[in-house]
Design a protein around this motif. Structure first.
Motif, PDB file in Angstrom:
ATOM      1  N   ILE A  21      -6.703  -1.354  -7.624  1.00  0.00           N
ATOM      2  CA  ILE A  21      -5.299  -1.520  -7.287  1.00  0.00           C
ATOM      3  C   ILE A  21      -4.489  -1.546  -8.570  1.00  0.00           C
ATOM      4  O   ILE A  21      -4.604  -2.463  -9.386  1.00  0.00           O
ATOM      5  CB  ILE A  21      -5.073  -2.815  -6.489  1.00  0.00           C
ATOM      6  N   GLU A  42       0.420  -4.581  -2.389  1.00  0.00           N
ATOM      7  CA  GLU A  42       0.008  -3.226  -2.735  1.00  0.00           C
ATOM      8  C   GLU A  42      -1.367  -2.901  -2.147  1.00  0.00           C
ATOM      9  O   GLU A  42      -1.605  -1.775  -1.694  1.00  0.00           O
ATOM     10  CB  GLU A  42       0.013  -3.052  -4.249  1.00  0.00           C
ATOM     11  N   ARG A  46      -2.020   0.041   0.613  1.00  0.00           N
ATOM     12  CA  ARG A  46      -3.014   1.054   0.232  1.00  0.00           C
ATOM     13  C   ARG A  46      -4.078   1.169   1.322  1.00  0.00           C
ATOM     14  O   ARG A  46      -4.522   2.262   1.673  1.00  0.00           O
ATOM     15  CB  ARG A  46      -3.646   0.677  -1.105  1.00  0.00           C
ATOM     16  N   GLU A  49      -2.776   3.061   4.324  1.00  0.00           N
ATOM     17  CA  GLU A  49      -2.848   4.509   4.113  1.00  0.00           C
ATOM     18  C   GLU A  49      -4.267   5.035   4.367  1.00  0.00           C
ATOM     19  O   GLU A  49      -4.449   6.150   4.856  1.00  0.00           O
ATOM     20  CB  GLU A  49      -2.440   4.864   2.681  1.00  0.00           C
ATOM     21  N   GLU A  50      -5.257   4.219   4.043  1.00  0.00           N
ATOM     22  CA  GLU A  50      -6.655   4.632   4.187  1.00  0.00           C
ATOM     23  C   GLU A  50      -7.047   4.784   5.653  1.00  0.00           C
ATOM     24  O   GLU A  50      -7.824   5.675   6.002  1.00  0.00           O
ATOM     25  CB  GLU A  50      -7.551   3.594   3.501  1.00  0.00           C
TER      26      GLU A  50
END
Length: 236
Positions: A21, A42, A46, A49-50
């Motif tokens: 990260i 964050e 993230r 999004e995965e």
């Protein structure tokens, strides 16, 4: 008895995808402590999004009560709640068993983590310090953010919670994500590198995922020695 690699190859457990990260937080250790809100924020997005078609469920292995309280008091905590993210914190400190900012009992925590974890549409963050080593089962986890050093056995227990197959629709979760903050503290970086080495040696990381991870590092080059040929220089 199957090895971890054999279990991954047979589709009994998921492989691990390690992610660094990269935060706007200064990469010094004390800033990682104080900047937990930004790191969690964050890491959460993230992870979203995965797995865009599955509720994001992130486990945070924090450094302790001070860091957990810093997170609870952060603007990012408030923003995540505003985005309908459910947030549980659990610690042996009674004041740090909370749900969306309200103090709860350990019994209430157990009920909530089962109810929220089993719902594939709910976004959930669980922040803990060491208490989950007792063997608490958490359904639905898609990723974990490691913010402290761990012994190997505890680390493997931790990642074991995110590599379970999502049996209702396995294609939605092809791997479990293990995240680390991208920092410059040498002792902590070495600890993170050792953790990555251990899950690679245990057979959790497929070669294509490992290559992607090594390519995506930061500016500080570190020789990982992960058994690749030829040796790959990582940018952790």
């Amino acid at each position: 008895i199957l090895t971890h690699k054999e279990a991954v190859d047979k589709g009994l457990i998921l492989p691990v995808k390690p992610i660094l990260i990269k935060s706007g937080v200064s990469a010094k250790e004390e800033e990682v402590e104080n900047g937990i809100g930004q790191l969690v924020d964050e890491a959460f997005y993230r992870l979203k999004e995965e797995f865009p078609n599955l509720g994001t469920k992130l486990l945070i292995a924090s450094t302790g009560s001070k860091q957990m309280m810093t997170f609870i008091n952060s603007q990012e905590y408030k923003d995540l709640l505003s985005d309908n993210v459910h947030i549980l914190t659990v610690h042996s400190n009674v004041e740090l068993k909370t749900y969306n900012g309200k103090e709860i009992t350990r019994k209430e925590f157990n009920i909530l983590k089962d109810k929220l974890g089993s719902n594939p549409e709910i976004d959930l963050i669980i922040v803990h310090y060491d208490i989950l080593a007792e063997g608490i089962d958490i359904q639905g986890l898609t990723g974990v953010l490691i913010l402290r050093q761990m012994k190997l056995a505890k680390f493997l227990q931790t990642i074991g919670r995110v590599i379970r197959i999502y049996r209702k629709n396995p294609e939605l979760k092809p791997h479990g994500v293990v995240m680390f903050p991208d920092i410059v503290n040498k002792d902590l970086v070495e600890a993170f590198v050792d953790m990555i080495k251990s899950i690679n040696q245990e057979g959790y990381i497929p070669s294509e995922i490992l290559t992607e991870f090594l390519i995506s590092g930061s500016n500080d080059e570190t020789e990982l020695g992960l058994g690749t040929e030829p040796p790959i220089t990582s940018s952790i």
